[in-house]
Design a protein around this motif. Sequence first.
Motif, PDB file in Angstrom:
ATOM      1  N   GLY A 109      35.318 -34.242   4.084  1.00 33.05           N
ATOM      2  CA  GLY A 109      35.219 -35.381   3.180  1.00 33.05           C
ATOM      3  C   GLY A 109      34.791 -36.616   3.954  1.00 33.05           C
ATOM      4  O   GLY A 109      34.955 -36.704   5.172  1.00 33.05           O
ATOM      5  N   ASN A 110      34.247 -37.591   3.259  1.00 28.48           N
ATOM      6  CA  ASN A 110      33.833 -38.850   3.881  1.00 28.48           C
ATOM      7  C   ASN A 110      34.549 -39.986   3.175  1.00 28.48           C
ATOM      8  O   ASN A 110      34.099 -40.486   2.155  1.00 28.48           O
ATOM      9  N   GLY A 111      35.703 -40.379   3.699  1.00 25.57           N
ATOM     10  CA  GLY A 111      36.478 -41.430   3.068  1.00 25.57           C
ATOM     11  C   GLY A 111      37.495 -40.853   2.103  1.00 25.57           C
ATOM     12  O   GLY A 111      37.645 -39.636   1.978  1.00 25.57           O
ATOM     13  N   PRO A 112      38.207 -41.724   1.382  1.00 27.91           N
ATOM     14  CA  PRO A 112      39.269 -41.269   0.492  1.00 27.91           C
ATOM     15  C   PRO A 112      38.731 -40.565  -0.749  1.00 27.91           C
ATOM     16  O   PRO A 112      37.578 -40.735  -1.136  1.00 27.91           O
ATOM     17  N   THR A 113      39.580 -39.740  -1.350  1.00 28.49           N
ATOM     18  CA  THR A 113      39.250 -39.149  -2.646  1.00 28.49           C
ATOM     19  C   THR A 113      39.777 -40.046  -3.749  1.00 28.49           C
ATOM     20  O   THR A 113      40.723 -40.812  -3.560  1.00 28.49           O
ATOM     21  N   VAL A 114      39.166 -39.940  -4.908  1.00 27.28           N
ATOM     22  CA  VAL A 114      39.535 -40.770  -6.055  1.00 27.28           C
ATOM     23  C   VAL A 114      39.796 -39.872  -7.248  1.00 27.28           C
ATOM     24  O   VAL A 114      38.971 -39.023  -7.586  1.00 27.28           O
ATOM     25  N   THR A 115      40.947 -40.035  -7.895  1.00 25.66           N
ATOM     26  CA  THR A 115      41.231 -39.292  -9.123  1.00 25.66           C
ATOM     27  C   THR A 115      40.533 -39.986 -10.285  1.00 25.66           C
ATOM     28  O   THR A 115      40.784 -41.157 -10.558  1.00 25.66           O
ATOM     29  N   PHE A 116      39.655 -39.267 -10.968  1.00 27.85           N
ATOM     30  CA  PHE A 116      38.840 -39.898 -12.014  1.00 27.85           C
ATOM     31  C   PHE A 116      39.151 -39.377 -13.414  1.00 27.85           C
ATOM     32  O   PHE A 116      38.704 -39.970 -14.399  1.00 27.85           O
ATOM     33  N   ALA A 117      39.911 -38.288 -13.549  1.00 29.65           N
ATOM     34  CA  ALA A 117      40.212 -37.733 -14.874  1.00 29.65           C
ATOM     35  C   ALA A 117      41.404 -36.796 -14.766  1.00 29.65           C
ATOM     36  O   ALA A 117      41.807 -36.388 -13.662  1.00 29.65           O
TER      37      ALA A 117
END
Length: 261
Positions: A109-117
Motif C-alpha cells: 500500500g502507499n499511505g493510509p487506507t480509507v473506508t469509503f462504504a
Amino acid sequence: MRARRIRATLAALALMVLTGCGGAAQTTGPRPAAGGVTGTVTVLAAASLTESFTRIGRDFEAANPGVRVVFNFAGSSALAAQINQGAPADVFASANPGTMRTVTDAGNGNGPTVTFARNQLVIAVPEGNPAEVTGLADLARPGVKVALCAEQVPCGAAAKQALGAAGVPLTPVTWERDVRAALSKVKLGEVDAALVYRTDVAASTADVDAVEFPESARAVNDYPITVLKDAPNPVGAQAFVAHVLSDGGRSVLTGAGFQVP
C-alpha cells in the motif's frame, strides 16, 4: 510548465484527502481538476462494486478527458493475492479490512487506507421465494439448497459470522469464488437461496428477491480503498481515490444501496 504545476497541485490535493481522514471516509471530498490527470488508471475492486465503480469510472473519465479507467472486478482475496504477487495496478478497493491488511502488511500500500462504504448481507431468493425462506433458520431446513461465498472471501466471512450469531449450522451445496458467482446460482435456479450483499440484489434484475434478516447487522463489511505502492500512475490513482470520496462518488455508492461509513 503549467501542466506540471497543475499535476503537482492535484497530487498534493489528493494526498491531503487521504492523510487528512485517516481510517475513515470524509463526508465530502474534492473533485479532481479536469485536465490534471493523464494516462490509464488501473483499479482492482471487489466484485460487489462492479456497477457502482463502473459508473464512478465513467464520471471520472468525463471529468478528466483523455483518461481511461481499467477495472478488474473479482473476489477481494483473489485480487489481494494478485497484488502481492506483483500484478501492476494503481488502486485497490476491498470488501473488508482484513483482506486489505494482507496487502498493506506486505508493504504494497502507499499511505493510509480509507473506508469509503459499508455493506450488509441479505438472503437472495428466486423471484416469488418458492422455498418460502424467511430467515437464516430456514436455510438449514432439509431440502433447501444454499450457495455461500468461500470463507476466505469477504462475503463468505460475513456469512459465517451472521450464521454463527444466529446459531444456524449450515453446509451449502456450493462454495463460490465471489458474491456474483453465488448470486448467479440463484438466478440460474440451481439453489433456493444465497447469502449475498444487499447491493448485489439491488443491482440485479427482477428475477431475484431479497429477504432481510436481523443477524446481518452483526456482519457489516467496511470497504477500504488505497493507492498501491508501485502504482504505474500514482497521480491518477490519488485522483481516482479522491473522486470516490467526493460527493459525486458518495452519491453513486449510496444510490446503489451502500451505507455511509
